[in-house]
Design an enzyme around this catalytic site. Structure first.
Site, PDB file in Angstrom:
ATOM      1  N   TYR A   1       0.820  -1.212   0.000  1.00 44.10           N
ATOM      2  CA  TYR A   1       0.000   0.000   0.000  1.00 44.10           C
ATOM      3  C   TYR A   1       0.858   1.269   0.000  1.00 44.10           C
ATOM      4  O   TYR A   1       0.360   2.363  -0.244  1.00 44.10           O
ATOM      5  CB  TYR A   1      -0.943   0.034   1.213  1.00 44.10           C
ATOM      6  CG  TYR A   1      -1.999  -1.056   1.210  1.00 44.10           C
ATOM      7  CD1 TYR A   1      -2.332  -1.727   0.037  1.00 44.10           C
ATOM      8  CD2 TYR A   1      -2.660  -1.417   2.370  1.00 44.10           C
ATOM      9  CE1 TYR A   1      -3.295  -2.731   0.028  1.00 44.10           C
ATOM     10  CE2 TYR A   1      -3.625  -2.419   2.371  1.00 44.10           C
ATOM     11  CZ  TYR A   1      -3.937  -3.069   1.193  1.00 44.10           C
ATOM     12  OH  TYR A   1      -4.888  -4.056   1.191  1.00 44.10           O
TER      13      TYR A   1
ATOM     14  N   ASP B   1      -2.662 -17.920   1.411  1.00 41.09           N
ATOM     15  CA  ASP B   1      -3.864 -18.537   0.828  1.00 41.09           C
ATOM     16  C   ASP B   1      -4.330 -19.716   1.679  1.00 41.09           C
ATOM     17  O   ASP B   1      -5.524 -19.912   1.910  1.00 41.09           O
ATOM     18  CB  ASP B   1      -3.632 -18.943  -0.634  1.00 41.09           C
ATOM     19  CG  ASP B   1      -2.320 -19.686  -0.846  1.00 41.09           C
ATOM     20  OD1 ASP B   1      -1.435 -19.627   0.042  1.00 41.09           O
ATOM     21  OD2 ASP B   1      -2.166 -20.337  -1.896  1.00 41.09           O
TER      22      ASP B   1
ATOM     23  N   ASP C   1     -10.406  -9.139   8.220  1.00 43.85           N
ATOM     24  CA  ASP C   1     -11.845  -9.039   7.924  1.00 43.85           C
ATOM     25  C   ASP C   1     -12.476 -10.429   7.892  1.00 43.85           C
ATOM     26  O   ASP C   1     -13.612 -10.621   8.341  1.00 43.85           O
ATOM     27  CB  ASP C   1     -12.074  -8.336   6.582  1.00 43.85           C
ATOM     28  CG  ASP C   1     -12.157  -6.821   6.750  1.00 43.85           C
ATOM     29  OD1 ASP C   1     -11.847  -6.330   7.859  1.00 43.85           O
ATOM     30  OD2 ASP C   1     -12.526  -6.133   5.780  1.00 43.85           O
TER      31      ASP C   1
END
Ligand code: NAD
Length: 370
Positions: free
Chosen positions: A143, A227, A255
């Site tokens: 980011y 993953d 999340d």
């Protein structure tokens, strides 16, 4: 406490002020019944600050946040300010706090309370007793990495670039927070990256392992690809105690873990900065939920995520583990007793307002300390 600690409360917008008033009542309770006091100040952030002072975060408030031992924030944002240009939006106030306080470690617990086990989208036998914390690196990685941007290609079309980059220093400081947290819990840490396909992941795994071997050999360390971690969180989430991961994977996995609990109004968070020479860290505590404009002003918001964020503040910033335990036990007691705000309502339980939920917590605190 040897010296008075300072807490800056920024209720913000929407349901922020409603849930934060219940926290203030618990703070008063602690002073009255436990002799625990700290200097509590209040300030404006987000839309409330825009309306009063024309900016989402005034310089004076920023300075008070930098000087405080901890900041407790409600939530920011709402439809009233949505049309403002990006730089003037309420969210800029929160982003500025995170950036200037250099909060690199984001701690997101995802506890499943027995009384709310049916709120999870997963089967009760998979989530009952779940108690994990995701530690996400917050100021580095893809980011923020350079180069970044969108450029035109000579032959037509465009090219979008972001760069995943981590240094030893960034990895070691976030891993250290995670090891320290694991040491206060069940002493198990799982480090998550994609070292099978990314060099930054290879470095991440090596540095976390080296820190473990040098300083935290008594903590059980495992490594997992991101993953696989996403799958394991659904298949068997209770295998985890603390998970540490980078900014991008942490964004998603935290999340996902939040959804395991099924109740947004219950989830606290902490964001921590670097420790100074005295071991003091800048810290911001906030519920995971937003300002919930759809229910704001109706007195029905769930104040428990904010209360649990305050409990994290007591544990991490004020070294008051017994008081933090007490608040967490009161939350559990009130839920076991059948009290529910609308967001966590279940058949046969008592639907209560924000205020009544706060009062029930105070009564439970009285009971626990009688
Ligand atoms: P939200 O978390 O505010 O609300 C999502 C849903 O959950 C809504 O239906 C809301 O009523 C419910 N909800 C949330 N918290 C609750 C609580 N404590 N008790 C009962 N119900 C609760 O997310 P959103 O609707 O996507 O965003 C609303 C505003 O909040 C936007 O302006 C957004 O930018 C902002 N926001 C701020 C933060 C923050 O301050 N950290 C985080 C997320 C969203």
């Amino acid at each position: 406490m040897s010296e008075t600690k300072t807490l800056l409360i920024l209720p913000g917008d929407g349901i922020g002020p409603e849930v934060m008033s219940e926290v203030l009542r618990v703070i008063e309770w602690l002073a009255r019944h436990r002799g625990v006091t700290f200097e509590v100040g209040q300030g404006l952030v987000g839309g409330a600050s825009i309306d009063a002072q024309g900016t989402p975060l005034a310089e004076e408030t920023m300075a008070r946040a930098m000087a405080a031992d901890a900041v407790l924030l409600g939530a920011v944002g709402g439809p009233k300010w949505e049309a403002l240009p990006f730089e003037q939006k309420p969210e800029r106030g929160l982003l500025r706090l995170r950036k200037e306080m250099a909060l690199f470690a984001n701690l997101r617990p995802a506890p499943v309370f027995d009384a709310l086990v049916d709120a999870s989208p997963l089967k009760p036998e998979i989530v009952r007793g779940l108690d994990i914390v995701i530690v996400r690196e917050l100021t580095g990685g893809v980011y923020f990495g350079e180069p970044r941007g969108i450029s035109d290609l000579p032959g037509g079309g465009r090219r979008g670039v972001n760069t995943q980059v981590y240094t030893t220093e960034e990895i070691v400081r976030i891993a250290r927070v995670a090891f320290q947290l694991a040491a206060k819990r069940h002493r198990r840490l799982c480090s998550v990256e994609k070292s099978n396909v990314m060099e930054s992941g290879v470095l991440w795994r090596q540095e976390v392992q080296a820190l473990h071997d040098a300083e935290f050999a008594d903590i059980e360390l495992s490594h997992m690809y991101a993953d696989n971690c996403a799958m394991q969180l659904i298949r068997d989430p209770r295998q985890f105690d603390v998970i540490v991961t980078d900014n991008l994977f942490g964004d998603m996995l935290s999340d996902e873990a939040a959804m395991l609990t099924g109740s947004l109004g219950m989830l606290p968070s902490a964001s921590l900065g670097e420790a100074d020479a005295d071991g003091r860290r800048r810290a911001l505590y906030e519920p995971v939920h937003g300002s919930a404009p759809d229910i704001a002003g109706r007195g029905v918001a769930n104040p428990l995520a904010s209360l649990l964020s305050f409990a994290m503040c007591l544990r991490w910033s004020f070294d008051l583990a017994a008081e933090a335990d007490l608040i967490e036990a009161a939350v559990k007691g009130v839920l076991d007793g059948g009290m529910r705000t609308a967001d966590i309502m279940q058949p046969g339980k008592a639907r209560v307002s924000t205020r009544v939920m706060g009062e029930s917590i105070l009564r439970e605190l009285d009971k626990l300390t009688a």
